[in-house]
Design an enzyme around this catalytic site. Structure first.
Site, PDB file in Angstrom:
ATOM      1  N   SER A 112       0.855  -1.186   0.000  1.00 35.69           N
ATOM      2  CA  SER A 112       0.000   0.000   0.000  1.00 35.69           C
ATOM      3  C   SER A 112       0.890   1.234   0.000  1.00 35.69           C
ATOM      4  O   SER A 112       2.080   1.158   0.352  1.00 35.69           O
ATOM      5  CB  SER A 112      -0.891   0.002   1.251  1.00 35.69           C
ATOM      6  N   TYR A 125      -1.901   0.437  10.738  1.00 34.83           N
ATOM      7  CA  TYR A 125      -1.957  -0.010   9.345  1.00 34.83           C
ATOM      8  C   TYR A 125      -0.641   0.283   8.622  1.00 34.83           C
ATOM      9  O   TYR A 125      -0.092  -0.576   7.928  1.00 34.83           O
ATOM     10  CB  TYR A 125      -3.124   0.687   8.642  1.00 34.83           C
ATOM     11  N   ALA A 126      -0.108   1.502   8.802  1.00 35.45           N
ATOM     12  CA  ALA A 126       1.151   1.868   8.154  1.00 35.45           C
ATOM     13  C   ALA A 126       2.292   0.974   8.632  1.00 35.45           C
ATOM     14  O   ALA A 126       3.139   0.550   7.832  1.00 35.45           O
ATOM     15  CB  ALA A 126       1.476   3.336   8.421  1.00 35.45           C
ATOM     16  N   ALA A 127       2.330   0.675   9.927  1.00 28.52           N
ATOM     17  CA  ALA A 127       3.388  -0.179  10.461  1.00 28.52           C
ATOM     18  C   ALA A 127       3.366  -1.543   9.795  1.00 28.52           C
ATOM     19  O   ALA A 127       4.422  -2.120   9.471  1.00 28.52           O
ATOM     20  CB  ALA A 127       3.235  -0.323  11.976  1.00 28.52           C
ATOM     21  N   SER A 128       2.176  -2.094   9.578  1.00 30.81           N
ATOM     22  CA  SER A 128       2.071  -3.413   8.959  1.00 30.81           C
ATOM     23  C   SER A 128       2.550  -3.376   7.511  1.00 30.81           C
ATOM     24  O   SER A 128       3.205  -4.307   7.035  1.00 30.81           O
ATOM     25  CB  SER A 128       0.631  -3.921   9.030  1.00 30.81           C
ATOM     26  N   LYS A 129       2.242  -2.299   6.805  1.00 33.43           N
ATOM     27  CA  LYS A 129       2.657  -2.208   5.405  1.00 33.43           C
ATOM     28  C   LYS A 129       4.153  -1.924   5.274  1.00 33.43           C
ATOM     29  O   LYS A 129       4.805  -2.395   4.330  1.00 33.43           O
ATOM     30  CB  LYS A 129       1.834  -1.135   4.689  1.00 33.43           C
TER      31      LYS A 129
END
Length: 211
Positions: A112, A125-129
């Site tokens: 993403s 969410y950003a950490a996972s991506k």
């Protein structure tokens, strides 16, 4: 769902309270019969049930939550179950040995634009991506000597039945004036899978309309 849609600050607290209470109830039921195993089972069940509830948050992840309101179950669920799930790992473990034997192959992870920048209220969410970006680059280095290329695609907003207000507001931010379509993603995938990209590996390929 209404709580999530309106960013009601009570919801994260309620989920956390629910998970803890459910953990205690299940432990009381299971521990006398199964001992330590029962305690572990109680924790796992409480987590899975509360994580399924937290999944509703993802339907509104564009609006997100400030970090102080991200409950532990949501944090674990997004990082461990959504992006860095066992599916990614299990598929890779099965497929990579075959690719090594044939000395060729292409792996494309679904990332993403959140994997290339910071995002307020979407730190989980950003950490996972970002984690998926690191995984992609690491696999690319490790597998390159075996003739295997590893990339990821980083879509911006993709049109998938969102309401008209959301679509118009998001499209107004995009230089190309619209959200992406599934055909846009298909074009990027075809390129990365083809010999036209034979010297491309370890990249997080942006498909974001110029954001």
């Amino acid at each position: 769902r209404v709580f999530y849609a309106h960013q009601d600050a009570r919801t994260p607290f309620i989920i956390n309270l629910f998970e803890n209470a459910l953990n205690i109830v299940l432990a009381v039921i299971l521990a006398p019969r199964y001992g330590v195993l029962g305690l572990g089972l109680a924790f796992a069940l409480a987590y899975m049930i509360s994580a399924a509830w937290a999944l509703q948050v993802l339907a509104y992840k564009v609006r997100g939550f400030p970090i102080r309101d991200v409950v532990a179950s949501l944090w674990r669920f997004v990082l461990a179950s959504v992006v860095m799930s066992e599916v990614v790992w299990l598929v890779a473990r099965r497929v990579i040995p075959v690719m090594i034997r044939q000395r060729s192959g292409v792996i494309i992870n679904n990332s993403s634009i959140a994997g290339l920048r910071g995002m307020g209220r979407l730190s989980h969410y950003a950490a996972s991506k970002w984690a998926l970006t690191g995984l992609t680059k690491s696999w690319a280095i490790e597998l390159a000597p075996h003739g295997i290329r590893v990339n990821s695609i980083a879509p911006g907003g993709v049109s998938s039945g969102q309401n008209g207000v959301f679509y118009e507001k998001y499209s107004a931010r995009v230089p190309m004036g619209r959200m992406a379509t599934s055909e846009d993603m298909t074009g990027a995938l075809i390129f990365l899978l083809s010999n036209a990209s034979s010297y491309v590996t370890g990249q997080n390929w942006l498909v974001d309309g110029g954001l």
